[in-house]
Design a protein around this motif. Structure first.
Motif, mmCIF file in Angstrom:
data_model
loop_
_atom_site.group_PDB
_atom_site.id
_atom_site.type_symbol
_atom_site.label_atom_id
_atom_site.label_comp_id
_atom_site.label_asym_id
_atom_site.label_seq_id
_atom_site.Cartn_x
_atom_site.Cartn_y
_atom_site.Cartn_z
ATOM 1 N N ILE A 28 43.881 37.495 30.889
ATOM 2 C CA ILE A 28 43.136 36.357 32.027
ATOM 3 C C ILE A 28 41.988 38.047 32.115
ATOM 4 O O ILE A 28 40.690 38.237 32.733
ATOM 5 C CB ILE A 28 42.780 35.166 32.886
ATOM 6 C CG1 ILE A 28 43.296 34.069 31.463
ATOM 7 C CG2 ILE A 28 41.498 34.803 33.526
ATOM 8 C CD1 ILE A 28 43.983 32.992 32.248
ATOM 9 N N PHE A 29 43.273 38.454 33.658
ATOM 10 C CA PHE A 29 42.344 39.413 34.508
ATOM 11 C C PHE A 29 41.724 40.371 33.543
ATOM 12 O O PHE A 29 40.843 41.227 33.330
ATOM 13 C CB PHE A 29 44.026 39.794 35.498
ATOM 14 C CG PHE A 29 42.772 41.014 36.469
ATOM 15 C CD1 PHE A 29 42.677 40.483 37.531
ATOM 16 C CD2 PHE A 29 42.810 42.336 35.573
ATOM 17 C CE1 PHE A 29 42.501 41.925 38.291
ATOM 18 C CE2 PHE A 29 42.620 43.359 36.664
ATOM 19 C CZ PHE A 29 42.109 42.820 38.337
ATOM 20 N N GLY A 57 39.149 44.066 32.913
ATOM 21 C CA GLY A 57 40.377 45.235 32.226
ATOM 22 C C GLY A 57 39.468 46.398 31.919
ATOM 23 O O GLY A 57 40.178 47.855 32.265
ATOM 24 N N LEU A 58 38.120 46.660 31.809
ATOM 25 C CA LEU A 58 37.323 47.398 31.874
ATOM 26 C C LEU A 58 36.377 48.344 33.222
ATOM 27 O O LEU A 58 35.575 48.915 33.461
ATOM 28 C CB LEU A 58 36.208 47.504 30.665
ATOM 29 C CG LEU A 58 37.470 47.709 29.081
ATOM 30 C CD1 LEU A 58 36.008 47.126 28.757
ATOM 31 C CD2 LEU A 58 37.756 48.772 28.915
ATOM 32 N N ALA A 59 36.511 47.633 34.270
ATOM 33 C CA ALA A 59 36.089 46.722 35.442
ATOM 34 C C ALA A 59 36.321 48.736 35.956
ATOM 35 O O ALA A 59 37.513 49.834 36.058
ATOM 36 C CB ALA A 59 35.924 46.190 36.361
ATOM 37 N N THR A 77 34.509 43.862 46.056
ATOM 38 C CA THR A 77 33.758 43.428 45.808
ATOM 39 C C THR A 77 33.922 42.808 43.970
ATOM 40 O O THR A 77 32.602 42.913 43.620
ATOM 41 C CB THR A 77 32.151 44.789 45.822
ATOM 42 O OG1 THR A 77 33.115 46.055 44.810
ATOM 43 C CG2 THR A 77 32.344 44.614 47.136
ATOM 44 N N VAL A 78 34.386 43.363 43.202
ATOM 45 C CA VAL A 78 34.955 43.157 41.924
ATOM 46 C C VAL A 78 35.027 41.939 41.491
ATOM 47 O O VAL A 78 34.460 41.834 40.608
ATOM 48 C CB VAL A 78 36.203 43.727 41.604
ATOM 49 C CG1 VAL A 78 37.355 43.553 42.149
ATOM 50 C CG2 VAL A 78 36.336 44.589 39.901
ATOM 51 N N PHE A 79 35.481 40.883 41.886
ATOM 52 C CA PHE A 79 35.356 39.320 41.923
ATOM 53 C C PHE A 79 34.558 38.327 42.038
ATOM 54 O O PHE A 79 33.633 38.092 42.045
ATOM 55 C CB PHE A 79 36.462 39.067 42.614
ATOM 56 C CG PHE A 79 37.642 39.736 42.861
ATOM 57 C CD1 PHE A 79 38.571 39.757 41.685
ATOM 58 C CD2 PHE A 79 38.565 40.146 43.969
ATOM 59 C CE1 PHE A 79 39.856 39.965 40.912
ATOM 60 C CE2 PHE A 79 40.237 40.268 43.632
ATOM 61 C CZ PHE A 79 40.083 40.861 42.047
ATOM 62 N N LEU A 80 32.622 39.716 43.056
ATOM 63 C CA LEU A 80 32.018 39.231 42.907
ATOM 64 C C LEU A 80 30.779 39.087 41.553
ATOM 65 O O LEU A 80 29.445 38.864 41.742
ATOM 66 C CB LEU A 80 31.743 39.621 44.443
ATOM 67 C CG LEU A 80 31.875 39.877 46.019
ATOM 68 C CD1 LEU A 80 31.547 40.045 46.720
ATOM 69 C CD2 LEU A 80 32.000 38.331 45.631
ATOM 70 N N THR A 81 31.588 40.323 40.576
ATOM 71 C CA THR A 81 30.260 40.117 39.505
ATOM 72 C C THR A 81 30.532 39.437 38.857
ATOM 73 O O THR A 81 31.706 38.124 38.938
ATOM 74 C CB THR A 81 30.980 41.999 38.715
ATOM 75 O OG1 THR A 81 32.343 41.275 38.599
ATOM 76 C CG2 THR A 81 31.187 42.615 39.298
ATOM 77 N N PRO A 82 30.013 38.770 37.805
ATOM 78 C CA PRO A 82 30.228 38.204 36.814
ATOM 79 C C PRO A 82 30.984 37.870 35.793
ATOM 80 O O PRO A 82 31.951 36.654 36.100
ATOM 81 C CB PRO A 82 28.887 38.343 36.240
ATOM 82 C CG PRO A 82 27.342 38.867 36.881
ATOM 83 C CD PRO A 82 28.421 40.048 37.987
ATOM 84 N N ASP A 83 31.471 38.833 35.751
ATOM 85 C CA ASP A 83 33.254 39.060 35.754
ATOM 86 C C ASP A 83 33.673 38.488 35.684
ATOM 87 O O ASP A 83 35.196 37.678 35.722
ATOM 88 C CB ASP A 83 33.117 40.495 34.705
ATOM 89 C CG ASP A 83 31.886 40.417 33.259
ATOM 90 O OD1 ASP A 83 32.215 39.724 32.502
ATOM 91 O OD2 ASP A 83 32.782 41.916 32.381
ATOM 92 N N GLY A 84 33.974 38.659 37.464
ATOM 93 C CA GLY A 84 35.495 38.748 38.480
ATOM 94 C C GLY A 84 35.197 37.068 38.898
ATOM 95 O O GLY A 84 35.897 36.522 38.296
ATOM 96 N N MET A 102 36.114 35.010 35.603
ATOM 97 C CA MET A 102 38.047 35.789 35.953
ATOM 98 C C MET A 102 38.857 35.030 36.470
ATOM 99 O O MET A 102 39.359 34.005 36.731
ATOM 100 C CB MET A 102 38.200 36.664 36.249
ATOM 101 C CG MET A 102 39.889 37.508 36.441
ATOM 102 S SD MET A 102 40.680 37.050 37.690
ATOM 103 C CE MET A 102 40.295 38.462 38.994
ATOM 104 N N LEU A 103 37.875 34.340 38.327
ATOM 105 C CA LEU A 103 38.611 33.306 38.711
ATOM 106 C C LEU A 103 38.616 32.668 38.576
ATOM 107 O O LEU A 103 39.226 30.649 38.898
ATOM 108 C CB LEU A 103 37.896 33.827 40.355
ATOM 109 C CG LEU A 103 37.298 35.610 41.249
ATOM 110 C CD1 LEU A 103 37.262 35.250 42.194
ATOM 111 C CD2 LEU A 103 39.238 35.316 41.170
ATOM 112 N N GLY A 104 37.194 31.434 37.898
ATOM 113 C CA GLY A 104 37.411 30.406 37.097
ATOM 114 C C GLY A 104 38.138 30.006 36.579
ATOM 115 O O GLY A 104 38.661 28.874 36.508
ATOM 116 N N MET A 105 38.387 30.716 35.364
ATOM 117 C CA MET A 105 39.019 30.645 33.796
ATOM 118 C C MET A 105 41.127 30.395 35.127
ATOM 119 O O MET A 105 41.884 29.712 34.662
ATOM 120 C CB MET A 105 38.918 31.792 33.249
ATOM 121 C CG MET A 105 39.870 31.368 31.771
ATOM 122 S SD MET A 105 39.578 32.657 30.791
ATOM 123 C CE MET A 105 38.116 30.861 30.144
#
Length: 271
Positions: free
Chosen positions: A145-146, A151-153, A163-170, A173-176
């Motif tokens: 999932i990460f 993976g390409l971040a 801050t990577v977790f505050l991006t839309p993908d982050g 990812m946290l939600g899923m």
């Protein structure tokens, strides 16, 4: 036949009770009473619970050290959410402490360890093996999932930036990851909340113990699910101060888990 302090159980002695007992319906009062009784057990015999919690803390520190040494600090997230999945196994020894206190038997680290060592010839190792497989599968799936979302971040080292977790993908990812992790946690909780104390108390096979536990949770979700959320939430909070909160939380909830099982029996836990 009631147990007396003189009737100590040797590692080779199987439980006197065979088969799955009839169980009463759980309710909130039982859960509250279990927490009170669990705390009393912890205060009365704290040594074994503290030793088990200390072992978990050392294991947690070791896992943190490995993740930092390897540079893959994103594994810390998987470890934090996966740690409570193994808590029921770590607290297994506290079940025996509570069982002995309720039966009026002598409580000592040596006596509890002998009983736990004797479990190697029974059904507990099979259930523990399943728990380990589920935990490893969670790590594998969590890593996927990460990698799927981040993976390409350009920055995936949580020790240097969050801050990577505050991006839309982050956020996705946290939600899923939260949803999937909650599913794993609920699965293990359903297997173990009644299954583990049942294996200690009765001579049953591990499949029967798991099915009995799952059936109890499914039959009474409005009571057992809040209990699962409470246990998971308290365990997660206990991890925040460097895992040190487990010194209190792990023994307390371990003892309380036994009392939940004992209170559901149609009669005393041991007869």
């Amino acid at each position: 036949m009631a147990h007396t302090p003189e009737m100590e159980r040797s590692p080779e002695t199987l439980p006197a009770n065979h088969g799955v007992p009839e169980m009463d319906a759980p309710n909130i009062a039982i859960l509250r009473g279990a927490l009170v009784s669990g705390w009393q057990d912890f205060k009365a015999a704290p040594v074994f619970g503290l030793l088990a919690a200390l072992a978990c803390i050392l294991a947690g520190w070791m896992m943190v050290g490995v993740t930092y040494a390897s540079g893959h600090t994103f594994w810390l997230i998987l470890m934090v959410f996966g740690f409570p999945l193994a808590a029921p196994f770590a607290a297994f020894g506290t079940y025996e402490v509570s069982r002995r206190r309720a039966a009026g038997q002598r409580v000592s680290v040596g006596a509890v360890l002998r009983v736990m060592w004797g479990e190697r010839n029974r059904q507990l190792p099979w259930l523990c093996a399943i728990m380990i497989v589920v935990l490893l599968f969670w790590f594998f799936l969590g890593h996927m999932i990460f990698a799927l979302f981040l993976g390409l971040a350009p920055m995936t080292n949580i020790s240097s930036s969050l801050t990577v977790f505050l991006t839309p993908d982050g956020v996705m990812m946290l939600g899923m990851g939260t949803v999937v992790g909650a599913g794993f946690a609920l699965f293990l909780f359903s297997m173990c909340v009644i299954g583990l104390p049942l294996l200690l108390d009765r001579e049953v096979d591990y499949v029967t113990a798991m099915l009995t536990s799952v059936q109890t949770v499914m039959a009474h979700p409005w009571v057992m699910l809040p209990w699962a959320i409470f246990v998971a939430g308290v365990c997660l909070l206990a991890l925040l101060p460097g895992f040190l909160g487990l010194l209190i939380v792990l023994p307390w909830l371990g003892h309380a888990s036994w009392h939940v099982y004992a209170a559901l029996l149609d009669g005393p836990a041991q007869s």
